[in-house]
Design a protein around this motif. Structure first.
Motif, PDB file in Angstrom:
ATOM      1  N   LYS A 187       0.867  -1.173   0.000  1.00 50.86           N
ATOM      2  CA  LYS A 187       0.000   0.000   0.000  1.00 50.86           C
ATOM      3  C   LYS A 187       0.906   1.226   0.000  1.00 50.86           C
ATOM      4  O   LYS A 187       1.634   1.477   0.963  1.00 50.86           O
ATOM      5  CB  LYS A 187      -0.929  -0.035   1.216  1.00 50.86           C
ATOM      6  N   VAL A 188       0.861   1.960  -1.096  1.00 45.38           N
ATOM      7  CA  VAL A 188       1.760   3.085  -1.329  1.00 45.38           C
ATOM      8  C   VAL A 188       0.962   4.382  -1.240  1.00 45.38           C
ATOM      9  O   VAL A 188      -0.039   4.543  -1.936  1.00 45.38           O
ATOM     10  CB  VAL A 188       2.425   2.980  -2.717  1.00 45.38           C
ATOM     11  N   CYS A 189       1.404   5.292  -0.396  1.00 40.42           N
ATOM     12  CA  CYS A 189       0.715   6.573  -0.250  1.00 40.42           C
ATOM     13  C   CYS A 189       1.451   7.656  -1.022  1.00 40.42           C
ATOM     14  O   CYS A 189       2.677   7.788  -0.926  1.00 40.42           O
ATOM     15  CB  CYS A 189       0.636   6.981   1.219  1.00 40.42           C
ATOM     16  N   VAL A 190       0.689   8.428  -1.781  1.00 43.23           N
ATOM     17  CA  VAL A 190       1.229   9.625  -2.422  1.00 43.23           C
ATOM     18  C   VAL A 190       0.967  10.793  -1.475  1.00 43.23           C
ATOM     19  O   VAL A 190      -0.140  11.310  -1.398  1.00 43.23           O
ATOM     20  CB  VAL A 190       0.569   9.882  -3.790  1.00 43.23           C
ATOM     21  N   GLY A 191       1.982  11.150  -0.708  1.00 36.93           N
ATOM     22  CA  GLY A 191       1.892  12.323   0.145  1.00 36.93           C
ATOM     23  C   GLY A 191       1.440  12.057   1.563  1.00 36.93           C
ATOM     24  O   GLY A 191       0.766  11.065   1.866  1.00 36.93           O
ATOM     25  N   THR A 192       1.795  12.994   2.424  1.00 34.47           N
ATOM     26  CA  THR A 192       1.436  12.908   3.837  1.00 34.47           C
ATOM     27  C   THR A 192      -0.063  13.058   4.047  1.00 34.47           C
ATOM     28  O   THR A 192      -0.601  12.545   5.028  1.00 34.47           O
ATOM     29  CB  THR A 192       2.180  13.979   4.638  1.00 34.47           C
ATOM     30  N   THR A 193      -0.760  13.747   3.131  1.00 32.54           N
ATOM     31  CA  THR A 193      -2.207  13.899   3.298  1.00 32.54           C
ATOM     32  C   THR A 193      -2.913  12.555   3.151  1.00 32.54           C
ATOM     33  O   THR A 193      -3.890  12.272   3.845  1.00 32.54           O
ATOM     34  CB  THR A 193      -2.799  14.908   2.298  1.00 32.54           C
ATOM     35  N   SER A 194      -2.412  11.703   2.250  1.00 26.85           N
ATOM     36  CA  SER A 194      -2.991  10.364   2.104  1.00 26.85           C
ATOM     37  C   SER A 194      -2.711   9.522   3.341  1.00 26.85           C
ATOM     38  O   SER A 194      -3.587   8.793   3.824  1.00 26.85           O
ATOM     39  CB  SER A 194      -2.421   9.683   0.856  1.00 26.85           C
ATOM     40  N   GLY A 245      -1.814   1.158   7.749  1.00 24.91           N
ATOM     41  CA  GLY A 245      -2.259   1.002   6.367  1.00 24.91           C
ATOM     42  C   GLY A 245      -1.313   1.531   5.320  1.00 24.91           C
ATOM     43  O   GLY A 245      -1.742   1.775   4.185  1.00 24.91           O
ATOM     44  N   VAL A 246      -0.020   1.703   5.624  1.00 20.53           N
ATOM     45  CA  VAL A 246       0.922   2.279   4.670  1.00 20.53           C
ATOM     46  C   VAL A 246       2.208   1.463   4.673  1.00 20.53           C
ATOM     47  O   VAL A 246       2.807   1.230   5.724  1.00 20.53           O
ATOM     48  CB  VAL A 246       1.254   3.746   5.020  1.00 20.53           C
ATOM     49  N   ASP A 247       2.651   1.046   3.474  1.00 27.23           N
ATOM     50  CA  ASP A 247       3.896   0.285   3.342  1.00 27.23           C
ATOM     51  C   ASP A 247       5.007   1.079   2.657  1.00 27.23           C
ATOM     52  O   ASP A 247       6.193   0.769   2.828  1.00 27.23           O
ATOM     53  CB  ASP A 247       3.643  -0.991   2.525  1.00 27.23           C
ATOM     54  N   ALA A 248       4.644   2.058   1.854  1.00 27.82           N
ATOM     55  CA  ALA A 248       5.632   2.891   1.161  1.00 27.82           C
ATOM     56  C   ALA A 248       5.052   4.287   1.005  1.00 27.82           C
ATOM     57  O   ALA A 248       3.829   4.472   0.981  1.00 27.82           O
ATOM     58  CB  ALA A 248       6.000   2.294  -0.195  1.00 27.82           C
ATOM     59  N   LEU A 249       5.940   5.268   0.874  1.00 24.47           N
ATOM     60  CA  LEU A 249       5.494   6.669   0.871  1.00 24.47           C
ATOM     61  C   LEU A 249       6.269   7.481  -0.155  1.00 24.47           C
ATOM     62  O   LEU A 249       7.504   7.407  -0.223  1.00 24.47           O
ATOM     63  CB  LEU A 249       5.700   7.277   2.263  1.00 24.47           C
ATOM     64  N   ILE A 250       5.527   8.249  -0.949  1.00 22.62           N
ATOM     65  CA  ILE A 250       6.102   9.274  -1.827  1.00 22.62           C
ATOM     66  C   ILE A 250       5.824  10.615  -1.174  1.00 22.62           C
ATOM     67  O   ILE A 250       4.668  10.920  -0.832  1.00 22.62           O
ATOM     68  CB  ILE A 250       5.466   9.233  -3.229  1.00 22.62           C
ATOM     69  N   PHE A 288      13.730  21.937  -2.354  1.00 22.80           N
ATOM     70  CA  PHE A 288      12.890  21.614  -1.196  1.00 22.80           C
ATOM     71  C   PHE A 288      11.513  22.276  -1.286  1.00 22.80           C
ATOM     72  O   PHE A 288      11.281  23.234  -2.015  1.00 22.80           O
ATOM     73  CB  PHE A 288      13.591  22.073   0.089  1.00 22.80           C
ATOM     74  N   LEU A 289      10.595  21.720  -0.493  1.00 19.05           N
ATOM     75  CA  LEU A 289       9.244  22.211  -0.214  1.00 19.05           C
ATOM     76  C   LEU A 289       8.317  22.021  -1.415  1.00 19.05           C
ATOM     77  O   LEU A 289       8.533  21.147  -2.244  1.00 19.05           O
ATOM     78  CB  LEU A 289       9.286  23.650   0.304  1.00 19.05           C
ATOM     79  N   SER A 290       7.255  22.794  -1.503  1.00 20.31           N
ATOM     80  CA  SER A 290       6.107  22.460  -2.358  1.00 20.31           C
ATOM     81  C   SER A 290       6.449  22.276  -3.828  1.00 20.31           C
ATOM     82  O   SER A 290       5.935  21.369  -4.489  1.00 20.31           O
ATOM     83  CB  SER A 290       5.029  23.535  -2.214  1.00 20.31           C
ATOM     84  N   TYR A 291       7.281  23.137  -4.373  1.00 18.25           N
ATOM     85  CA  TYR A 291       7.666  23.033  -5.779  1.00 18.25           C
ATOM     86  C   TYR A 291       8.981  22.269  -5.948  1.00 18.25           C
ATOM     87  O   TYR A 291       9.580  22.300  -7.021  1.00 18.25           O
ATOM     88  CB  TYR A 291       7.803  24.425  -6.387  1.00 18.25           C
ATOM     89  N   GLY A 292       9.423  21.587  -4.900  1.00 14.42           N
ATOM     90  CA  GLY A 292      10.706  20.930  -4.934  1.00 14.42           C
ATOM     91  C   GLY A 292      10.665  19.496  -5.427  1.00 14.42           C
ATOM     92  O   GLY A 292       9.691  19.049  -6.049  1.00 14.42           O
ATOM     93  N   ASP A 293      11.713  18.759  -5.129  1.00 13.29           N
ATOM     94  CA  ASP A 293      11.876  17.376  -5.570  1.00 13.29           C
ATOM     95  C   ASP A 293      11.156  16.413  -4.631  1.00 13.29           C
ATOM     96  O   ASP A 293      10.528  16.828  -3.649  1.00 13.29           O
ATOM     97  CB  ASP A 293      13.368  17.056  -5.661  1.00 13.29           C
ATOM     98  N   ALA A 294      11.282  15.126  -4.928  1.00 12.21           N
ATOM     99  CA  ALA A 294      10.507  14.109  -4.215  1.00 12.21           C
ATOM    100  C   ALA A 294      11.407  13.058  -3.572  1.00 12.21           C
ATOM    101  O   ALA A 294      12.587  12.911  -3.911  1.00 12.21           O
ATOM    102  CB  ALA A 294       9.534  13.424  -5.169  1.00 12.21           C
ATOM    103  N   MET A 295      10.819  12.333  -2.632  1.00 10.39           N
ATOM    104  CA  MET A 295      11.484  11.232  -1.962  1.00 10.39           C
ATOM    105  C   MET A 295      10.533  10.034  -1.939  1.00 10.39           C
ATOM    106  O   MET A 295       9.326  10.198  -1.723  1.00 10.39           O
ATOM    107  CB  MET A 295      11.858  11.642  -0.531  1.00 10.39           C
ATOM    108  N   LEU A 296      11.080   8.860  -2.227  1.00  3.12           N
ATOM    109  CA  LEU A 296      10.324   7.610  -2.154  1.00  3.12           C
ATOM    110  C   LEU A 296      10.898   6.772  -1.034  1.00  3.12           C
ATOM    111  O   LEU A 296      12.090   6.438  -1.047  1.00  3.12           O
ATOM    112  CB  LEU A 296      10.417   6.843  -3.483  1.00  3.12           C
ATOM    113  N   ILE A 297      10.087   6.428  -0.044  1.00  4.36           N
ATOM    114  CA  ILE A 297      10.527   5.622   1.087  1.00  4.36           C
ATOM    115  C   ILE A 297       9.919   4.229   0.957  1.00  4.36           C
ATOM    116  O   ILE A 297       8.696   4.071   0.970  1.00  4.36           O
ATOM    117  CB  ILE A 297      10.102   6.265   2.434  1.00  4.36           C
ATOM    118  N   LEU A 298      10.793   3.234   0.779  1.00  2.00           N
ATOM    119  CA  LEU A 298      10.356   1.854   0.566  1.00  2.00           C
ATOM    120  C   LEU A 298      10.603   1.004   1.812  1.00  2.00           C
ATOM    121  O   LEU A 298      11.478   1.311   2.626  1.00  2.00           O
ATOM    122  CB  LEU A 298      11.122   1.252  -0.619  1.00  2.00           C
TER     123      LEU A 298
END
Length: 357
Positions: free
Chosen positions: A257-264, A299-304, A347-357
């Protein structure tokens, strides 16, 4: 727990003022938790890590261009930030007003030939209930779509009238934002990197996408304001999880179960905390959950996710996810962020991304 643990030095030049020229050209820092290693890739490489059987949960809330500029009867400027409707007719909204001291209860502001607005109530959060009389539109939301400016975070510098305004209307919005879900005062920014091509690659590899809606509020930018984490008053946000998404969340088996973002993450963890069954139709609730170490995830196994501000509740959540049920994630997150800063990630809203597996 001391809130200073979630502080770090973020150089001003690392705060992205504009998005990457192409959404999926953002950089992607990949964290492998079990191996405790990281990789440096591009977001367009996401399908190298996700695919067969993965369930990807995303927040389809749409950001309303909620900043309205107007004039007071004296000729002075007024700015109104729409937060949420105050009734069902679409003509009354809870707002933030500037300058607040010159817009007391009973005052008015507007734009000739377009609208007049009347300040009718102020609540304990210093939000103002404003009633609109419209001349050219049938709702305040449609007025904002035509005249409003995107409510970018305060760390993104824009002039009142900026040549990037139209670009912001497109790029501060996910490609899957729903027109029926114009409920967000801020974008779920981890989703800004997705393109139709990235989605198609993931689906071709066997991943499935599921939507939910969290009404992202301005509280998402509220920093930690207490010495102890436990004393911080977390903001509250409404969320909706459709029945099909609930079923996917409760499916057993080996799929991630992969979440896109902290809001998810916030929506899903609050959902699991409040019910142990699938609710017919939409599950609607108010998320008041504050996630910080040490916490396990239901309910979360990975996070973008993106790279977040110092002293923020979002840092608390991400550090918790790095090492569920333990405290180790706090220092590890600082190490990861230090390397990202050294490698000139944005960094921040218009910045790059991180994938945590």
């Amino acid at each position: 727990m001391d809130s200073s643990l979630f502080d770090y030095d973020l150089p001003q030049e690392r705060i992205a003022q504009e998005p990457a020229p192409v959404r999926d050209a953002s950089r992607l820092l990949v964290v492998h938790r079990k191996e405790r290693k990281i990789e440096h890739r591009q977001f367009s490489d996401l399908a190298d890590y996700l695919g067969t059987g993965d369930s990807i949960f995303r927040n389809n809330a749409r950001v309303l261009p909620a900043r309205l500029f107007a004039q007071r009867p004296t000729g002075g400027a007024a700015e109104c930030l729409l937060l949420r409707p105050a009734n069902d007719d679409g003509l009354q909204w809870w707002t933030l007003l500037r300058p607040g001291k010159k817009l007391p209860l009973g005052s008015t502001f507007g734009r000739d030939g377009l609208f007049q607005a009347f300040v009718e109530e102020k609540n304990e959060k210093a939000e103002y209930r404003v009633r609109f009389e419209l001349e050219t539109h049938n709702s305040v939301a449609s007025l904002a779509e035509d005249l409003g400016k995107m409510p970018l975070p305060p760390y993104i510098d824009r002039e009142k009238s900026d040549q990037r305004d139209e670009a912001d209307k497109e790029r501060y919005q996910t490609i899957y934002a729903s027109a029926e879900r114009s409920v967000a005062a801020a974008a779920p920014t981890a989703g800004l990197h997705f393109t139709p091509e990235v989605v198609s690659k993931l689906q071709a590899k066997g991943a499935n996408f599921y939507d939910l809606s969290l009404h992202v509020g301005m509280g998402t930018f509220k920093p930690l304001q207490t010495e102890r984490i436990e004393d911080h008053q977390i903001h509250r946000e409404i969320y909706e999880i459709p029945e099909s998404t609930q079923k996917a969340l409760r499916e057993s088996g080996g799929s991630r179960k992969v979440c896109v973002g902290t809001t998810s993450v916030r929506s899903i963890e609050d959902y699991f905390a409040k019910t142990d069954k699938i609710v017919s139709g939409n599950f609607v609730a108010e998320a008041g959950i504050f996630i910080y170490p040490p916490r396990a995830f239901a309910g979360v196994d990975a996070l973008i996710t993106n790279f977040h501000q110092p002293n923020s509740t979002l840092l608390c959540l991400v550090s918790s996810f790095l090492a569920p049920g333990e405290m180790d994630g706090i220092e590890w997150l600082k190490e990861i962020y230090a390397e990202a800063i050294d490698r000139k990630y944005r960094f921040l809203s218009y910045g790059d991304a991180m994938l945590i597996l």
